[in-house]
Design a protein around this motif. Structure first.
Motif, PDB file in Angstrom:
ATOM      1  N   CYS A 112       0.728  -1.270  -0.076  1.00 28.40           N
ATOM      2  CA  CYS A 112      -0.052   0.012  -0.061  1.00 28.40           C
ATOM      3  C   CYS A 112       0.788   1.213  -0.051  1.00 28.40           C
ATOM      4  N   PHE A 113       1.940   1.351   0.639  1.00 27.46           N
ATOM      5  CA  PHE A 113       2.836   2.406   0.694  1.00 27.46           C
ATOM      6  C   PHE A 113       3.534   2.511  -0.611  1.00 27.46           C
ATOM      7  N   ALA A 114       3.777   1.687  -1.226  1.00 25.85           N
ATOM      8  CA  ALA A 114       4.486   1.465  -2.373  1.00 25.85           C
ATOM      9  C   ALA A 114       3.563   2.373  -3.479  1.00 25.85           C
ATOM     10  N   GLN A 115       2.176   2.042  -3.306  1.00 22.72           N
ATOM     11  CA  GLN A 115       1.227   2.479  -4.452  1.00 22.72           C
ATOM     12  C   GLN A 115       1.010   3.948  -4.315  1.00 22.72           C
ATOM     13  N   ASP A 116       0.916   4.382  -2.955  1.00 24.59           N
ATOM     14  CA  ASP A 116       0.929   5.692  -2.677  1.00 24.59           C
ATOM     15  C   ASP A 116       2.077   6.213  -2.890  1.00 24.59           C
ATOM     16  N   LEU A 117       3.233   6.019  -2.802  1.00 27.65           N
ATOM     17  CA  LEU A 117       4.510   6.631  -3.062  1.00 27.65           C
ATOM     18  C   LEU A 117       4.918   6.857  -4.493  1.00 27.65           C
ATOM     19  N   GLY A 118       4.334   5.663  -5.293  1.00 30.51           N
ATOM     20  CA  GLY A 118       4.468   5.830  -6.960  1.00 30.51           C
ATOM     21  C   GLY A 118       3.679   7.043  -7.436  1.00 30.51           C
ATOM     22  N   LEU A 119       2.485   7.051  -6.956  1.00 26.41           N
ATOM     23  CA  LEU A 119       1.558   8.103  -7.442  1.00 26.41           C
ATOM     24  C   LEU A 119       2.107   9.273  -7.019  1.00 26.41           C
ATOM     25  N   VAL A 120       2.616   9.508  -5.805  1.00 29.62           N
ATOM     26  CA  VAL A 120       3.170  10.763  -5.272  1.00 29.62           C
ATOM     27  C   VAL A 120       4.334  11.234  -6.163  1.00 29.62           C
ATOM     28  N   PHE A 121       5.016  10.476  -6.630  1.00 33.14           N
ATOM     29  CA  PHE A 121       6.207  10.619  -7.516  1.00 33.14           C
ATOM     30  C   PHE A 121       5.547  10.960  -8.983  1.00 33.14           C
ATOM     31  N   GLN A 122       4.611  10.485  -9.205  1.00 32.91           N
ATOM     32  CA  GLN A 122       4.128  10.779 -10.830  1.00 32.91           C
ATOM     33  C   GLN A 122       3.391  12.272 -10.703  1.00 32.91           C
ATOM     34  N   LEU A 123       2.714  12.326  -9.624  1.00 34.98           N
ATOM     35  CA  LEU A 123       1.829  13.779  -9.376  1.00 34.98           C
ATOM     36  C   LEU A 123       2.994  14.679  -9.298  1.00 34.98           C
ATOM     37  N   MET A 124       4.119  14.478  -8.660  1.00 39.83           N
ATOM     38  CA  MET A 124       5.245  15.807  -8.454  1.00 39.83           C
ATOM     39  C   MET A 124       5.918  15.850  -9.952  1.00 39.83           C
ATOM     40  N   ASP A 125       5.895  14.803 -10.885  1.00 35.31           N
ATOM     41  CA  ASP A 125       6.517  14.900 -12.028  1.00 35.31           C
ATOM     42  C   ASP A 125       5.555  15.917 -12.810  1.00 35.31           C
TER      43      ASP A 125
END
Length: 303
Positions: free
Chosen positions: A210-223
């Motif tokens: 669950c952490f990985a899913q949230d983290l990946g989405l954070v990185f893409q949104l930041m990008d």
């Protein structure tokens, strides 16, 4: 991040760099593929994924110097470097700059960049297989996680969807699925490998997913939010003409989603790692730095 944390991060980065140099030795002067493999991997980068693997394993009760653990972290970094090389080539994103330098295909040519990426992917799996200090069952599980993250359930599928659908109108759900495949899945494999080596319980592994899913989405949104900003080390305005959540919902709505995913990620990580807070402190310091550099808007709870 306090002084002790900064010293620990510096020591881990040095250890990663030294081991990567050992695992990717210098070839002869005519071996451009070898040179490109080294150039794409050894260039100064954030090393987020291998550091996450090392710190999460530590927070799960595994000593960071456990034999074989560093090699798993290096394998993850090789796969990440290979994915960036392929992402940048002319038939994909045709990027000119990566990590503040000309992209690998600009330095060595497109054919060499493709071969170097394939070479890195092959080398990464070889590094896992050759980690003799790790039990065979651990290595098998690690290979399974990595192969899933790279293939049609991960990076390959995500890149394909981005190429086929990126220039078309698409739903927010379709964008999020592509982001998850392109970014979250490799984070997931990274964290699962840490959990496997640490022999973490099922509940912790699920929280890490669950952490990985949230983290990946954070990185893409930041990008997406920093696409038009200089100083990222990448091309600016790379998303022009592409359907993104920023283009669809606006920057403020994406900031709100980013804040929600960050808080959710922190909660999942805190629940998964009950023996230490090194990973949470590292992520908090890294995101605070991005916030200051690019004027992003969020706050995280104290560890």
């Amino acid at each position: 991040m306090n002084v002790n944390d900064e010293d620990e991060m510096k020591a881990l980065r040095i250890a990663l760099q030294q081991r990567l140099e050992q695992l990717l030795p210098v070839g002869n002067q005519q071996d451009l593929v070898c040179e490109a493999m080294r150039g794409g991997t050894l260039a100064a980068g954030k090393r987020i994924r291998p550091l996450l693997l090392l710190l999460t394993a530590q927070d799960l009760g595994c000593h960071v110097e456990k034999p074989g653990l560093l090699d798993l972290a290096c394998a993850v970094e090789m796969i990440h470097a290979a994915s960036l090389m392929l992402d940048d080539i002319p038939c994909m994103d045709n990027a000119m700059q990566r990590r503040g330098m000309p992209t690998i295909h600009r330095q060595y040519g497109e054919s060499v960049a493709i071969l170097a990426a394939i070479g890195l992917l092959s080398r990464a799996f070889g590094v896992v297989a050759e980690a003799n200090a790790l039990p065979p069952g651990v290595k098998t599980q690690a290979v399974t996680e990595l192969s899933s993250a790279v293939g049609m359930q991960g990076l390959v599928q995500g890149q394909y969807r981005d190429l086929v659908e990126g220039k078309q109108a698409r739903s927010a759900e379709a964008i999020l699925l592509t982001n998850d495949l392109k970014t979250s899945r490799l984070f997931d494999a990274t964290l699962q490998m840490a959990a496997i080596v640490a022999d973490a319980p099922v509940q912790a592994r699920q929280r890490l997913r669950c952490f990985a899913q949230d983290l990946g989405l954070v990185f893409q949104l930041m990008d997406d939010l920093t696409d038009g900003v200089s100083g990222t080390g990448k091309d600016i305005n790379q998303d022009n003409g592409k359907s993104t959540l920023v283009e669809m919902l606006g920057a403020e709505a994406v900031h709100q989603r980013l804040r929600e995913h960050l808080r959710s990620a922190d909660e999942h990580l805190a629940s998964a790692c009950d023996k230490g807070t090194s990973t949470r402190r590292f992520m908090r310091a890294w995101f605070d730095k991005q916030k200051a550099m690019f004027g992003l808007d969020w706050s995280l709870p104290e560890c």
